[in-house]
Design a protein around this motif. Structure first.
Motif, mmCIF file in Angstrom:
data_model
loop_
_atom_site.group_PDB
_atom_site.id
_atom_site.type_symbol
_atom_site.label_atom_id
_atom_site.label_comp_id
_atom_site.label_asym_id
_atom_site.label_seq_id
_atom_site.Cartn_x
_atom_site.Cartn_y
_atom_site.Cartn_z
ATOM 1 N N ILE A 38 31.327 92.536 -77.695
ATOM 2 C CA ILE A 38 32.448 91.605 -77.814
ATOM 3 C C ILE A 38 33.677 92.353 -77.065
ATOM 4 C CG2 ILE A 38 34.312 90.551 -79.137
ATOM 5 C CD1 ILE A 38 31.446 89.195 -79.150
ATOM 6 N N LYS A 39 33.433 93.587 -76.833
ATOM 7 C CA LYS A 39 34.537 94.253 -76.172
ATOM 8 C C LYS A 39 34.501 94.406 -74.568
ATOM 9 C CE LYS A 39 35.479 98.003 -79.544
ATOM 10 N NZ LYS A 39 35.185 99.451 -79.961
ATOM 11 N N ASP A 40 33.321 94.176 -74.258
ATOM 12 C CA ASP A 40 32.672 94.333 -72.647
ATOM 13 C C ASP A 40 33.495 93.038 -72.091
ATOM 14 O OD1 ASP A 40 31.495 94.239 -70.218
ATOM 15 O OD2 ASP A 40 29.555 94.058 -71.170
ATOM 16 N N ALA A 41 34.362 93.490 -71.292
ATOM 17 C CA ALA A 41 35.255 92.512 -70.595
ATOM 18 C C ALA A 41 34.857 92.109 -69.293
ATOM 19 C CB ALA A 41 36.726 93.060 -70.557
ATOM 20 N N ARG A 42 33.790 92.361 -69.023
ATOM 21 C CA ARG A 42 33.229 92.028 -67.472
ATOM 22 C C ARG A 42 33.186 90.509 -67.437
ATOM 23 N NH1 ARG A 42 27.494 94.848 -67.412
ATOM 24 N NH2 ARG A 42 27.823 94.243 -69.748
ATOM 25 N N PRO A 43 33.780 89.965 -66.160
ATOM 26 C CA PRO A 43 33.792 88.584 -66.016
ATOM 27 C C PRO A 43 32.485 87.779 -65.894
ATOM 28 C CG PRO A 43 34.320 89.651 -63.970
ATOM 29 C CD PRO A 43 34.340 90.873 -65.113
ATOM 30 N N PRO A 44 32.101 86.705 -66.174
ATOM 31 C CA PRO A 44 30.890 86.012 -66.190
ATOM 32 C C PRO A 44 30.493 85.854 -64.770
ATOM 33 C CG PRO A 44 32.445 84.386 -66.360
ATOM 34 C CD PRO A 44 33.327 85.791 -66.490
ATOM 35 N N LYS A 45 30.272 87.042 -63.956
ATOM 36 C CA LYS A 45 29.578 87.114 -62.613
ATOM 37 C C LYS A 45 28.087 87.323 -62.735
ATOM 38 C CE LYS A 45 33.446 85.773 -60.868
ATOM 39 N NZ LYS A 45 33.408 84.315 -60.454
ATOM 40 N N PRO A 46 27.065 86.258 -62.327
ATOM 41 C CA PRO A 46 25.762 86.551 -62.534
ATOM 42 C C PRO A 46 25.139 87.488 -61.436
ATOM 43 C CG PRO A 46 26.078 84.304 -61.441
ATOM 44 C CD PRO A 46 27.553 84.895 -61.967
ATOM 45 N N VAL A 47 24.259 88.269 -61.483
ATOM 46 C CA VAL A 47 23.607 89.073 -60.837
ATOM 47 C C VAL A 47 22.245 88.698 -60.807
ATOM 48 C CG1 VAL A 47 22.771 91.322 -60.418
ATOM 49 C CG2 VAL A 47 25.162 91.037 -61.392
ATOM 50 N N SER A 53 15.734 83.326 -57.567
ATOM 51 C CA SER A 53 16.585 83.146 -58.883
ATOM 52 C C SER A 53 17.782 82.986 -58.542
ATOM 53 C CB SER A 53 16.683 84.580 -59.554
ATOM 54 O OG SER A 53 15.331 85.349 -59.805
ATOM 55 N N ARG A 54 18.425 83.244 -57.508
ATOM 56 C CA ARG A 54 20.005 82.799 -57.134
ATOM 57 C C ARG A 54 19.741 81.188 -57.006
ATOM 58 N NH1 ARG A 54 22.978 81.061 -53.706
ATOM 59 N NH2 ARG A 54 21.511 81.159 -52.169
ATOM 60 N N GLN A 55 18.803 80.837 -56.384
ATOM 61 C CA GLN A 55 18.623 79.283 -55.925
ATOM 62 C C GLN A 55 18.467 78.610 -57.004
ATOM 63 O OE1 GLN A 55 16.013 79.102 -52.824
ATOM 64 N NE2 GLN A 55 17.246 80.066 -51.282
ATOM 65 N N ARG A 56 17.492 79.165 -58.258
ATOM 66 C CA ARG A 56 17.390 78.406 -59.283
ATOM 67 C C ARG A 56 18.496 78.214 -60.355
ATOM 68 N NH1 ARG A 56 15.507 78.388 -64.685
ATOM 69 N NH2 ARG A 56 13.832 77.237 -65.177
ATOM 70 N N LEU A 61 22.997 74.874 -62.421
ATOM 71 C CA LEU A 61 24.494 74.622 -62.328
ATOM 72 C C LEU A 61 24.678 73.155 -61.896
ATOM 73 C CD1 LEU A 61 27.018 76.065 -63.026
ATOM 74 C CD2 LEU A 61 27.206 76.746 -60.478
ATOM 75 N N ALA A 62 24.148 72.807 -60.902
ATOM 76 C CA ALA A 62 24.405 71.455 -60.300
ATOM 77 C C ALA A 62 24.022 70.427 -61.327
ATOM 78 C CB ALA A 62 23.717 71.169 -58.770
ATOM 79 N N THR A 63 22.716 70.659 -61.666
ATOM 80 C CA THR A 63 21.949 69.681 -62.783
ATOM 81 C C THR A 63 22.988 69.674 -64.047
ATOM 82 O OG1 THR A 63 19.700 70.057 -61.885
ATOM 83 C CG2 THR A 63 19.913 69.259 -64.239
ATOM 84 N N MET A 64 23.280 70.695 -64.824
ATOM 85 C CA MET A 64 24.226 70.784 -65.886
ATOM 86 C C MET A 64 25.507 70.231 -65.889
ATOM 87 S SD MET A 64 21.925 71.902 -68.036
ATOM 88 C CE MET A 64 20.638 71.455 -67.411
ATOM 89 N N GLU A 194 17.843 71.173 -71.772
ATOM 90 C CA GLU A 194 16.789 71.938 -70.977
ATOM 91 C C GLU A 194 16.785 71.596 -69.551
ATOM 92 O OE1 GLU A 194 13.125 72.619 -73.981
ATOM 93 O OE2 GLU A 194 13.372 70.564 -73.404
ATOM 94 N N PHE A 195 16.354 72.549 -68.768
ATOM 95 C CA PHE A 195 16.211 72.501 -67.496
ATOM 96 C C PHE A 195 14.930 72.516 -66.903
ATOM 97 C CE2 PHE A 195 16.489 74.782 -63.229
ATOM 98 C CZ PHE A 195 17.288 73.732 -62.523
ATOM 99 N N HIS A 196 14.514 71.462 -66.087
ATOM 100 C CA HIS A 196 13.112 71.531 -65.593
ATOM 101 C C HIS A 196 13.255 71.241 -64.435
ATOM 102 C CE1 HIS A 196 11.537 71.069 -69.633
ATOM 103 N NE2 HIS A 196 12.491 70.336 -70.091
ATOM 104 N N GLU A 197 12.553 71.970 -63.485
ATOM 105 C CA GLU A 197 12.439 71.763 -62.066
ATOM 106 C C GLU A 197 11.298 71.059 -61.645
ATOM 107 O OE1 GLU A 197 14.194 75.148 -59.410
ATOM 108 O OE2 GLU A 197 13.163 76.314 -61.164
#
Length: 197
Positions: A38-47, A53-56, A61-64, A194-197
């Motif tokens: 809970i203390k971890d204040a890192r912003p939600p930036k995906p790696v 993986s980035r394209q998926r 994100l677009a679908t949701m 659920e996300f299906h490609e």
């Protein structure tokens, strides 16, 4: 008279249908791990480990975003919510679709939802958690990322406690362990997210 009825109607509309999470007896190591999460204040930036993986993630994100448009009409708010939901669920080792399904059942995507038993925010986190693993500031449970972080961390703890049994973990999350209505509702809602490609 009509004004009073409108106020009562609006008040009822913001009440969520969450159950009553129970304060669990937990080992100090579990409490410490949750508190550190809970203390971890890192912003939600995906790696991402690679470009695929980035394209998926971008397709997810677009679908949701399209699916969530009716619940969160503002595009920037919707994008920020989905980025945080993906980040916090992935961080906790949860399927983002499961978390979105749980949020649908718990609060219907209302940031300021409060249940009849006092659970707060998107993931309907009970205020006692702010004392048990947080800094005792219950108002933070209405902060989007904080609420998602608490909810995902708590759900992960329950899944681990139930040795991977998602049905029992969901019941424990809702305070209705052993009763089918809530787990079945979340599992049904998960299918929508659920996300299906």
């Amino acid at each position: 008279m009509a004004g009073t009825a409108l106020v009562v109607l609006l008040a009822c509309a913001s009440v969520a249908q969450a159950g009553n999470q129970k304060e669990e007896a937990m080992a100090d190591s579990v409490r410490l791990a949750l508190a550190n999460a809970i203390k971890d204040a890192r912003p939600p930036k995906p790696v991402f480990r690679d470009e695929a993986s980035r394209q998926r993630y971008q397709r997810w994100l677009a679908t949701m975003s399209e699916r969530l448009k009716r619940k969160i009409p503002d595009e920037q708010s919707r994008t920020e919510f989905l980025e945080a939901a993906w980040y916090e669920s992935s961080r906790a080792g949860l399927d983002p679709g499961l978390v979105l399904g749980l949020i649908q059942v718990e609060s219907a995507y209302r940031k300021y939802a409060v249940s009849m038993v006092g659970a707060r925010g998107y993931m309907q986190v009970m205020p006692f958690w702010a004392k048990v693993i947080g800094d005792n500031d219950r108002s933070k449970l209405f902060h989007m990322q904080t609420n998602l972080r608490y909810g995902c961390s708590i759900l992960r703890m329950y899944i681990d406690m139930e040795k991977g049994n998602l049905y029992l973990a969901l019941g424990r999350y809702n305070g209705s362990r052993g009763k089918p209505k809530y787990p079945n509702a979340v599992l049904g809602a998960w299918k929508k997210w659920e996300f299906h490609e």
